[in-house]
Design a protein around this motif. Sequence first.
Motif, PDB file in Angstrom:
ATOM      1  N   ILE A   1      -2.911 -15.679  -9.736  1.00 10.08           N
ATOM      2  CA  ILE A   1      -4.270 -15.506 -10.239  1.00 10.08           C
ATOM      3  C   ILE A   1      -4.344 -16.259 -11.563  1.00 10.08           C
ATOM      4  O   ILE A   1      -3.558 -15.991 -12.472  1.00 10.08           O
TER       5      ILE A   1
ATOM      6  N   LYS B   1      -2.675  -2.976  -9.110  1.00 13.28           N
ATOM      7  CA  LYS B   1      -3.139  -2.504  -7.808  1.00 13.28           C
ATOM      8  C   LYS B   1      -3.513  -1.025  -7.887  1.00 13.28           C
ATOM      9  O   LYS B   1      -3.246  -0.258  -6.968  1.00 13.28           O
TER      10      LYS B   1
ATOM     11  N   ASP C   1       0.837  -1.200   0.000  1.00 16.50           N
ATOM     12  CA  ASP C   1       0.000   0.000   0.000  1.00 16.50           C
ATOM     13  C   ASP C   1       0.874   1.252   0.000  1.00 16.50           C
ATOM     14  O   ASP C   1       2.021   1.231   0.476  1.00 16.50           O
TER      15      ASP C   1
ATOM     16  N   ALA D   1       0.442 -10.912  -2.477  1.00 13.63           N
ATOM     17  CA  ALA D   1      -0.832 -10.979  -1.768  1.00 13.63           C
ATOM     18  C   ALA D   1      -1.499  -9.604  -1.762  1.00 13.63           C
ATOM     19  O   ALA D   1      -0.834  -8.570  -1.692  1.00 13.63           O
ATOM     20  N   GLY D   2      -2.824  -9.588  -1.851  1.00 14.74           N
ATOM     21  CA  GLY D   2      -3.549  -8.324  -1.841  1.00 14.74           C
ATOM     22  C   GLY D   2      -4.719  -8.352  -2.799  1.00 14.74           C
ATOM     23  O   GLY D   2      -5.084  -9.400  -3.338  1.00 14.74           O
ATOM     24  N   THR D   3      -5.323  -7.191  -2.999  1.00 13.66           N
ATOM     25  CA  THR D   3      -6.467  -7.051  -3.896  1.00 13.66           C
ATOM     26  C   THR D   3      -6.000  -6.476  -5.228  1.00 13.66           C
ATOM     27  O   THR D   3      -5.347  -5.425  -5.260  1.00 13.66           O
ATOM     28  N   TRP D   4      -6.336  -7.155  -6.307  1.00 20.26           N
ATOM     29  CA  TRP D   4      -5.889  -6.781  -7.647  1.00 20.26           C
ATOM     30  C   TRP D   4      -7.078  -6.537  -8.557  1.00 20.26           C
ATOM     31  O   TRP D   4      -8.138  -7.164  -8.403  1.00 20.26           O
ATOM     32  N   ASN D   5      -6.909  -5.629  -9.508  1.00 25.02           N
ATOM     33  CA  ASN D   5      -7.900  -5.384 -10.554  1.00 25.02           C
ATOM     34  C   ASN D   5      -7.403  -6.025 -11.846  1.00 25.02           C
ATOM     35  O   ASN D   5      -6.240  -5.863 -12.212  1.00 25.02           O
TER      36      ASN D   5
ATOM     37  N   ALA E   1      -2.940  -7.593 -14.304  1.00 25.11           N
ATOM     38  CA  ALA E   1      -3.427  -7.353 -12.948  1.00 25.11           C
ATOM     39  C   ALA E   1      -2.715  -6.123 -12.410  1.00 25.11           C
ATOM     40  O   ALA E   1      -1.493  -5.990 -12.535  1.00 25.11           O
TER      41      ALA E   1
ATOM     42  N   SER F   1       2.036 -15.437  -5.080  1.00 17.19           N
ATOM     43  CA  SER F   1       0.661 -15.905  -5.225  1.00 17.19           C
ATOM     44  C   SER F   1       0.310 -15.938  -6.716  1.00 17.19           C
ATOM     45  O   SER F   1       1.039 -15.396  -7.543  1.00 17.19           O
TER      46      SER F   1
END
Length: 211
Positions: free
Chosen positions: A151, A174, A126, A198-202, A172, A149
């Motif tokens: 996807i 962030k 972040d 690790a985390g939230t990806w678009n 992908a 990780s």
Amino acid sequence: QSASDGTCTIKVTPGTWQVSAWPQWKEGGYDQISNGKPVSVTVTSGVTSTASFTFQKVTATINGTVTDPDGNVITSLSSWVSANDGSGSWSNIGASVTNGAFTLKVPAGTWDVNVYIWGGDYGTADPQKVTVADNETKSISIKTAKNNSTISGTIYDDSNTVITNKWMSIYATKGQYGAWQSASLNQSTGAYSIKVSAGTWNLGWWIDQTL
């Protein structure tokens, strides 16, 4: 490039134009910054229209390094670092990251600093919040995350048929000026796999327009 009195003339055809002004880049960073937001200017034939811009002086410095998860500077890293004060979608300042280090010149205030990384073994975490005063220099360290990780998935068309034999790139990210990873579609199977931290990806994609 503007004249010594700050004026600049651009020849255009009649119509409505979105005009932006940016300070000239020089080694070591900008002396001023612009919010970058375009101004709408309508021009009619034979008539001169004007638009004025106000630049903000940079009065503080943020020096930084980019490290791996263990705190070691990634000396092989060449990328881009950005700082945003949240005042608008155009309020962003950037600088190069060379050998894992960077220098950002900014106005006094509070800035979210993040590194834009594409490909490679690491992704950014972040943004780091940094507050600097006039004539102040602060040093920070931005720690990355290991891309350990995955996807993965399969691409289908709107009739639920697997897409094959077409070029497609899946990416992908962030968010704006965040980490970036991508992979090509397996044209035989319609599947893809992207290594990420690790985390939230678009997710997004580019596809052969002849599809």
